[in-house]
Scaffold this motif. Structure first.
Motif, PDB file in Angstrom:
ATOM      1  N   SER A 174     -47.051 -30.401  15.324  1.00 49.06           N
ATOM      2  CA  SER A 174     -47.345 -29.955  13.978  1.00 49.06           C
ATOM      3  C   SER A 174     -47.515 -30.879  12.880  1.00 49.06           C
ATOM      4  CB  SER A 174     -46.504 -28.656  13.614  1.00 49.06           C
ATOM      5  OG  SER A 174     -46.929 -28.133  12.183  1.00 49.06           O
ATOM      6  N   SER A 175     -48.682 -31.166  12.202  1.00 41.94           N
ATOM      7  CA  SER A 175     -48.637 -32.141  11.367  1.00 41.94           C
ATOM      8  C   SER A 175     -48.165 -31.569  10.013  1.00 41.94           C
ATOM      9  CB  SER A 175     -50.014 -32.501  10.869  1.00 41.94           C
ATOM     10  OG  SER A 175     -50.394 -33.440  12.379  1.00 41.94           O
ATOM     11  N   PRO A 176     -47.617 -32.341   8.913  1.00 46.72           N
ATOM     12  CA  PRO A 176     -47.141 -32.094   7.911  1.00 46.72           C
ATOM     13  C   PRO A 176     -48.333 -31.645   6.782  1.00 46.72           C
ATOM     14  CG  PRO A 176     -46.807 -34.112   7.658  1.00 46.72           C
ATOM     15  CD  PRO A 176     -47.415 -33.589   9.235  1.00 46.72           C
ATOM     16  N   VAL A 177     -48.054 -30.812   5.632  1.00 46.17           N
ATOM     17  CA  VAL A 177     -49.054 -30.529   4.548  1.00 46.17           C
ATOM     18  C   VAL A 177     -48.342 -30.712   3.212  1.00 46.17           C
ATOM     19  CG1 VAL A 177     -50.445 -29.135   5.848  1.00 46.17           C
ATOM     20  CG2 VAL A 177     -48.655 -28.001   4.608  1.00 46.17           C
ATOM     21  N   LEU A 178     -49.087 -31.029   2.250  1.00 43.83           N
ATOM     22  CA  LEU A 178     -48.338 -31.331   0.985  1.00 43.83           C
ATOM     23  C   LEU A 178     -48.690 -30.127   0.103  1.00 43.83           C
ATOM     24  CD1 LEU A 178     -49.139 -35.086   0.539  1.00 43.83           C
ATOM     25  CD2 LEU A 178     -46.870 -34.085   0.225  1.00 43.83           C
ATOM     26  N   PHE A 179     -47.868 -29.691  -0.763  1.00 42.26           N
ATOM     27  CA  PHE A 179     -48.229 -28.705  -1.982  1.00 42.26           C
ATOM     28  C   PHE A 179     -47.234 -29.078  -3.195  1.00 42.26           C
ATOM     29  CE2 PHE A 179     -47.058 -24.618  -4.149  1.00 42.26           C
ATOM     30  CZ  PHE A 179     -48.107 -24.533  -4.754  1.00 42.26           C
ATOM     31  N   GLU A 180     -47.973 -29.401  -4.193  1.00 42.48           N
ATOM     32  CA  GLU A 180     -47.243 -29.644  -5.456  1.00 42.48           C
ATOM     33  C   GLU A 180     -46.084 -30.826  -5.262  1.00 42.48           C
ATOM     34  OE1 GLU A 180     -45.892 -25.940  -7.466  1.00 42.48           O
ATOM     35  OE2 GLU A 180     -48.146 -25.563  -7.874  1.00 42.48           O
ATOM     36  N   ASP A 181     -44.819 -30.267  -5.322  1.00 36.34           N
ATOM     37  CA  ASP A 181     -43.656 -31.326  -5.179  1.00 36.34           C
ATOM     38  C   ASP A 181     -43.203 -31.090  -3.532  1.00 36.34           C
ATOM     39  OD1 ASP A 181     -42.662 -28.909  -5.825  1.00 36.34           O
ATOM     40  OD2 ASP A 181     -41.371 -29.771  -7.071  1.00 36.34           O
ATOM     41  N   LEU A 182     -43.871 -30.350  -2.840  1.00 34.41           N
ATOM     42  CA  LEU A 182     -43.224 -29.988  -1.435  1.00 34.41           C
ATOM     43  C   LEU A 182     -44.010 -30.705  -0.235  1.00 34.41           C
ATOM     44  CD1 LEU A 182     -42.653 -26.329  -2.035  1.00 34.41           C
ATOM     45  CD2 LEU A 182     -40.978 -28.317  -2.295  1.00 34.41           C
ATOM     46  N   LEU A 183     -43.223 -31.184   0.587  1.00 33.78           N
ATOM     47  CA  LEU A 183     -43.883 -31.814   1.878  1.00 33.78           C
ATOM     48  C   LEU A 183     -43.225 -30.443   2.970  1.00 33.78           C
ATOM     49  CD1 LEU A 183     -45.295 -33.675   3.580  1.00 33.78           C
ATOM     50  CD2 LEU A 183     -43.145 -34.337   4.516  1.00 33.78           C
ATOM     51  N   ILE A 184     -44.379 -29.650   3.651  1.00 36.23           N
ATOM     52  CA  ILE A 184     -43.992 -28.410   4.467  1.00 36.23           C
ATOM     53  C   ILE A 184     -44.466 -28.753   5.869  1.00 36.23           C
ATOM     54  CG2 ILE A 184     -44.517 -26.203   4.554  1.00 36.23           C
ATOM     55  CD1 ILE A 184     -45.431 -26.114   1.769  1.00 36.23           C
ATOM     56  N   PHE A 185     -43.922 -28.269   6.756  1.00 41.32           N
ATOM     57  CA  PHE A 185     -44.144 -28.423   8.111  1.00 41.32           C
ATOM     58  C   PHE A 185     -43.501 -27.302   8.911  1.00 41.32           C
ATOM     59  CE2 PHE A 185     -40.421 -31.105   7.095  1.00 41.32           C
ATOM     60  CZ  PHE A 185     -39.412 -30.781   8.228  1.00 41.32           C
ATOM     61  N   SER A 186     -43.992 -26.998  10.284  1.00 42.84           N
ATOM     62  CA  SER A 186     -43.564 -26.078  11.041  1.00 42.84           C
ATOM     63  C   SER A 186     -42.418 -26.584  11.945  1.00 42.84           C
ATOM     64  CB  SER A 186     -44.751 -25.567  11.992  1.00 42.84           C
ATOM     65  OG  SER A 186     -45.760 -24.979  11.164  1.00 42.84           O
ATOM     66  N   ALA A 187     -41.416 -25.758  12.176  1.00 45.02           N
ATOM     67  CA  ALA A 187     -40.340 -26.307  13.279  1.00 45.02           C
ATOM     68  C   ALA A 187     -40.137 -25.058  14.065  1.00 45.02           C
ATOM     69  CB  ALA A 187     -39.215 -26.540  12.487  1.00 45.02           C
ATOM     70  N   ASP A 188     -41.443 -24.832  15.064  1.00 46.69           N
ATOM     71  CA  ASP A 188     -41.248 -23.752  15.843  1.00 46.69           C
ATOM     72  C   ASP A 188     -40.536 -24.000  17.013  1.00 46.69           C
ATOM     73  OD1 ASP A 188     -42.709 -21.353  14.710  1.00 46.69           O
ATOM     74  OD2 ASP A 188     -44.068 -22.971  14.221  1.00 46.69           O
ATOM     75  N   ALA A 189     -39.158 -24.215  17.351  1.00 48.06           N
ATOM     76  CA  ALA A 189     -38.370 -24.618  18.137  1.00 48.06           C
ATOM     77  C   ALA A 189     -38.121 -23.651  19.463  1.00 48.06           C
ATOM     78  CB  ALA A 189     -37.062 -25.003  17.807  1.00 48.06           C
ATOM     79  N   GLU A 190     -37.586 -24.161  20.339  1.00 47.51           N
ATOM     80  CA  GLU A 190     -37.065 -23.146  21.507  1.00 47.51           C
ATOM     81  C   GLU A 190     -36.294 -21.895  21.066  1.00 47.51           C
ATOM     82  OE1 GLU A 190     -35.439 -23.774  25.862  1.00 47.51           O
ATOM     83  OE2 GLU A 190     -34.478 -24.927  24.305  1.00 47.51           O
TER      84      GLU A 190
END
Length: 418
Positions: A174-190
């Motif tokens: 999963s690649s990260p995305v930017l929104f305003e002052d945030l960096l958001i990413f999925s962490a869909d772990a086991e």
């Protein structure tokens, strides 16, 4: 590869990056609109290992992150074997690098993290997530192995964190995305899958959303998509068994739609005609067109239509006008009416394929795992315009630079010209 402390050349300084991303830039996975669409014109139709090549640059290590383009700079990540001998079980040095777009020559190359004998799927790498650029900064993400913010001009680390480690299955994607002052990413772990937002200036966590579903296998690899719905931003984030629409400001859920046992979800959603189009991925993918104006659980109320044949496990889809295009991992390309799901055609187009579709210059571009680039004429009738074989393994998705294409293969980055 050049040394970590290499200085920028005078030419590199002359090409200093502006703080703004131009419309022609390719700042994240799937481009400036995050849906694989480019406004570029006069793109190449045909190429081969000996024709249509502006340059070919060797890229050391293994990585399936797609290129990011800002002005005259190209950014990638890669994972080099520590000790220099390529072995799937080798410890890894995780790198970010910048290339000069005119020549393909390296500008800087820095080690960000190291990884000890990490597990990896044969179709993944330790450097699969694509970086994202904003205002002179490059955000590089290696999933459970760490995330960092770099000065895009020099490669100098501004901050780096490995605080968000988790137990992966098959690595990260999963690649990260930017929104305003945030960096958001999925962490869909086991176990305990999450969506995480961190402060883009410090790398510290701002919110985390705990994903809940009935899927037995919790791991997934999907890059979220930011959309605007009547003035409200929604972060569309598919995971195992469910797609969640979140408020990107605080991670609260707006709506959710279940899809039973789907897992290892990869294709990034696309958005058009008031609907998001998602695939449930493994084991038997189902494509759902979901209306985005709902609240709460919309599983029974907001699914406009579904398709369960020739749906992708890995490649992201594309919309051109009223047509939705998607390619199954076996190379079957389907064109369907985006509003109704009526199938116009479903035809063999490529060999096995993982890369996402590209829409540019009035054409549809596909790149299969053996390096075959196929150009298709959009429309309700299937027509191949060109087939272009580089003969090198390729899992990364296209990027566009000016009127040229960037194609990453197992050992090289190509700039393809008309």
């Amino acid at each position: 590869m050049i040394s970590k402390n290499a200085l920028l050349s005078a030419a590199g300084l002359a090409l200093a990056l502006s703080n703004n991303v131009a419309a022609a830039d390719w700042p994240e996975f799937r481009g400036s609109n995050a849906q694989g669409q480019s406004e570029a014109t006069n793109l190449p139709l045909t190429w081969s290992p000996t024709a249509g090549i502006a340059w070919k640059a060797a890229v050391a290590g293994v990585g399936w992150s797609s290129p990011v383009v800002i002005g005259e700079r190209i950014y990638l990540t890669s994972a080099l074997p520590i000790g220099g001998v390529e072995d799937p079980k080798a410890d890894r040095s995780l790198h970010a690098l910048a290339l000069d777009a005119a020549t393909g020559k390296p500008v800087w190359d820095v080690e960000i993290f190291t990884a000890t004998s990490p597990r990896m799927h044969r179709k993944n790498s330790h450097a699969s997530p694509t970086p994202v650029y904003e205002e002179g900064k490059l955000y590089v993400h290696f999933g459970h192995l760490g995330t960092a913010c770099l000065d895009a001009a020099t490669g100098k680390t501004i901050w780096a964190t490995q605080e968000f480690a988790y137990s992966p299955v098959h690595g990260a994607g999963s690649s990260p995305v930017l929104f305003e002052d945030l960096l958001i990413f999925s962490a869909d772990a086991e176990k305990d899958p999450k969506v995480i937002a961190i402060d883009k200036t410090t790398g510290k966590q701002r919110w985390a959303f705990a994903r809940q579903s009935e899927a037995k296998k919790k791991f997934s690899f999907c890059t979220p998509l930011l959309i605007d719905v009547n003035g409200q931003k929604q972060l569309i984030s598919p995971g195992s068994g469910v797609v969640n629409a979140l408020n990107p400001k605080d991670g609260t859920e707006i709506w959710r739609c279940d899809y039973a046992e789907g897992y290892s979800v990869v294709p990034r959603p696309v958005y058009a005609h008031g609907m998001v189009f998602v695939s449930s991925s493994y084991d038997k993918p189902v494509l759902k067109a979901i209306k985005v104006d709902g609240k709460g659980d919309v599983t029974e109320t907001h699914v406009a239509w579904t398709i369960d044949k020739a749906v992708p496990h890995n490649p992201s889809m594309a919309v051109i006008g009223d047509e939705l295009y998607f390619v199954a991992d076996n190379g079957i390309l389907t064109c369907a009416d985006a509003k109704t799901g009526q199938i116009h055609y479903s035809e063999r187009c490529t060999g096995p394929i993982s890369a996402s579709l590209l829409v540019a210059d009035g054409k549809l571009y596909l790149q299969d795992e053996k390096g075959l680039g196929v150009v298709v004429k959009p429309g309700k009738t299937f027509e191949i315009l060109a087939q272009n074989d580089l003969g090198e393994r390729s899992l990364a998705s296209y990027a566009v630079i000016g009127s040229d294409l960037l194609i990453r293969t197992e050992g090289n980055l190509y700039r393809i010209k008309k």
